[in-house]
Design an enzyme around this catalytic site. Structure first.
Site, PDB file in Angstrom:
ATOM      1  N   GLY A 194       4.071   3.045  -4.426  1.00  0.00           N
ATOM      2  CA  GLY A 194       4.224   3.903  -5.664  1.00  0.00           C
ATOM      3  C   GLY A 194       4.141   5.446  -5.407  1.00  0.00           C
ATOM      4  O   GLY A 194       4.984   6.225  -5.962  1.00  0.00           O
ATOM      5  N   ASP A 195       3.303   5.891  -4.286  1.00  0.00           N
ATOM      6  CA  ASP A 195       3.324   7.150  -3.890  1.00  0.00           C
ATOM      7  C   ASP A 195       4.783   7.503  -3.258  1.00  0.00           C
ATOM      8  O   ASP A 195       5.307   8.424  -3.335  1.00  0.00           O
ATOM      9  CB  ASP A 195       2.386   7.258  -2.870  1.00  0.00           C
ATOM     10  CG  ASP A 195       1.045   7.220  -3.484  1.00  0.00           C
ATOM     11  OD1 ASP A 195       0.648   7.244  -4.763  1.00  0.00           O
ATOM     12  OD2 ASP A 195       0.113   6.769  -2.768  1.00  0.00           O
ATOM     13  N   THR A 246       0.735  -1.357   0.234  1.00  0.00           N
ATOM     14  CA  THR A 246      -0.225  -0.020  -0.007  1.00  0.00           C
ATOM     15  C   THR A 246       0.672   1.387   0.009  1.00  0.00           C
ATOM     16  O   THR A 246       1.715   1.422   0.985  1.00  0.00           O
ATOM     17  CB  THR A 246      -0.880   0.000   1.373  1.00  0.00           C
ATOM     18  OG1 THR A 246      -1.633  -1.116   1.358  1.00  0.00           O
ATOM     19  CG2 THR A 246      -1.628   1.402   1.343  1.00  0.00           C
ATOM     20  N   ARG A 289       7.220  -2.358   5.873  1.00  0.00           N
ATOM     21  CA  ARG A 289       6.543  -2.282   6.903  1.00  0.00           C
ATOM     22  C   ARG A 289       4.811  -1.970   6.563  1.00  0.00           C
ATOM     23  O   ARG A 289       4.631  -1.653   5.297  1.00  0.00           O
ATOM     24  CB  ARG A 289       7.047  -1.068   7.527  1.00  0.00           C
ATOM     25  CG  ARG A 289       8.276  -1.170   8.001  1.00  0.00           C
ATOM     26  CD  ARG A 289       8.907   0.008   8.912  1.00  0.00           C
ATOM     27  NE  ARG A 289       9.019   0.950   8.088  1.00  0.00           N
ATOM     28  CZ  ARG A 289      10.063   2.093   8.460  1.00  0.00           C
ATOM     29  NH1 ARG A 289      10.413   2.168   9.570  1.00  0.00           N
ATOM     30  NH2 ARG A 289      10.491   2.983   7.478  1.00  0.00           N
TER      31      ARG A 289
END
Length: 311
Positions: free
Chosen positions: A262-263, A259, A296
């Site tokens: 990509g950011d 999650t 993480r």
């Protein structure tokens, strides 16, 4: 309202992110449910997210002078978002808090392999308007790089690009969620266009071909430069005038949760470009940051500082 610095003076930024801010509601499952099926998951975890806020947090954690222009509600999730940005070191004076609005929310299901499925409810993100961007014209002009995504209204993204081009501010564009086609004006402003393999396939129009073929096709369609992220394999970087992209391999890590990876990559890339690095040099840092982030849980909570990066 927006948060202000103590002296009220305008600041120069390495990176200004105009984009979304969401509360991430994450649950982990042993397997994803099929249609009509219910499965049990872990306890729900609430954390700060949203593609815009994520990219701002990633850049700020690495030491870039970073500001966020976004819109949140005056609810508990809005407070969660602001607290997350403060912890990362982002300048918040340009975050707009709208009374009576609900903050954007992302519902995230994470499987045992670390991959995720996400549904976003835009909330206050849908109210970030072209007028909000136009009002921040001086802030855009005072920034080396403007980072954009597509979780805010298309008209607002177009307005941000128009202001950036007028001001001479470099635009990093991550076209996610992926549209059926990309506005030619947005494509022409992208330096670089940052896409993953799925996005590269859809936007290039090449059903067959390699990531390198798609990078060349996107450059040919008007992007100033292109970066294709390849997950654990690293990324490809292709600048204007080049015929072959440069492959940058990432460090090998064990993925726990992808999650926001990509950011993390895009925020790191924007911050390094703002400091004057070449596209390939910026991608070399970004793949390390993206790799660190998947080790993480969560998005922003997983983002590293410079001294936490893998070799």
């Amino acid at each position: 309202m927006s948060e202000s610095s103590e002296n009220g003076e305008e600041m120069a930024y390495d990176v200004l992110v105009v984009g979304s801010a969401n509360a991430d509601l994450t649950v982990r499952v042993e397997r994803r449910p099929g249609a009509g099926e219910t499965v049990l998951g872990t306890d729900l975890v609430e954390s700060a997210g949203g593609k815009g806020a994520n990219q701002a947090a990633a850049a700020a954690r690495l030491g870039a002078r970073t500001a966020l222009l976004a819109k949140v509600g005056d609810d508990a999730f809005g407070t969660l978002l602001l607290d997350g940005q403060r912890e990362a070191g982002t300048e918040l004076r340009h975050v707009l808090v709208e009374k009576g609005a609900r903050t954007g929310t992302a519902m995230i299901v994470v499987g045992p392999d670390g991959d995720n499925s996400i549904v976003v409810s835009p909330g206050a993100n849908a109210r970030l308007s072209p007028a909000d961007v136009t009002a921040a014209r001086e802030v855009v002009a005072a920034s080396a790089v403007l980072s954009l995504q597509l979780e805010i209204p298309p008209a607002t993204v177009r307005a941000a690009v128009a202001v950036a081009r007028e001001a001479g501010t470099r635009v990093v564009l991550n076209p996610s969620p992926t549209p059926e086609s990309l506005d030619p004006e947005l494509l022409a402003a992208a330096d670089p266009l940052v896409v993953n393999e799925h996005e590269a396939k859809q936007l290039s129009g090449l059903a067959d071909g390699t990531p390198a073929d798609r990078a060349r096709a996107l450059l040919g369609r008007g992007a100033r430069s292109v970066v294709v992220t390849l997950g654990g394999e690293g990324a490809l970087a292709l600048a204007a005038g080049e015929s072959e992209p440069t492959a940058v391999r990432g460090p090998q890590v064990r993925a726990v949760d992808t999650t926001g990876a990509g950011d993390a990559f895009t925020g790191a890339l924007a911050g390094r470009l703002a400091r004057g690095s070449s596209l390939v040099e910026a991608v070399r840092l970004a793949v390390r940051v993206g790799a660190a982030s998947v080790t993480r849980p969560g998005a922003q909570p997983s983002y590293p500082t410079m001294d936490e990066l893998p070799d």
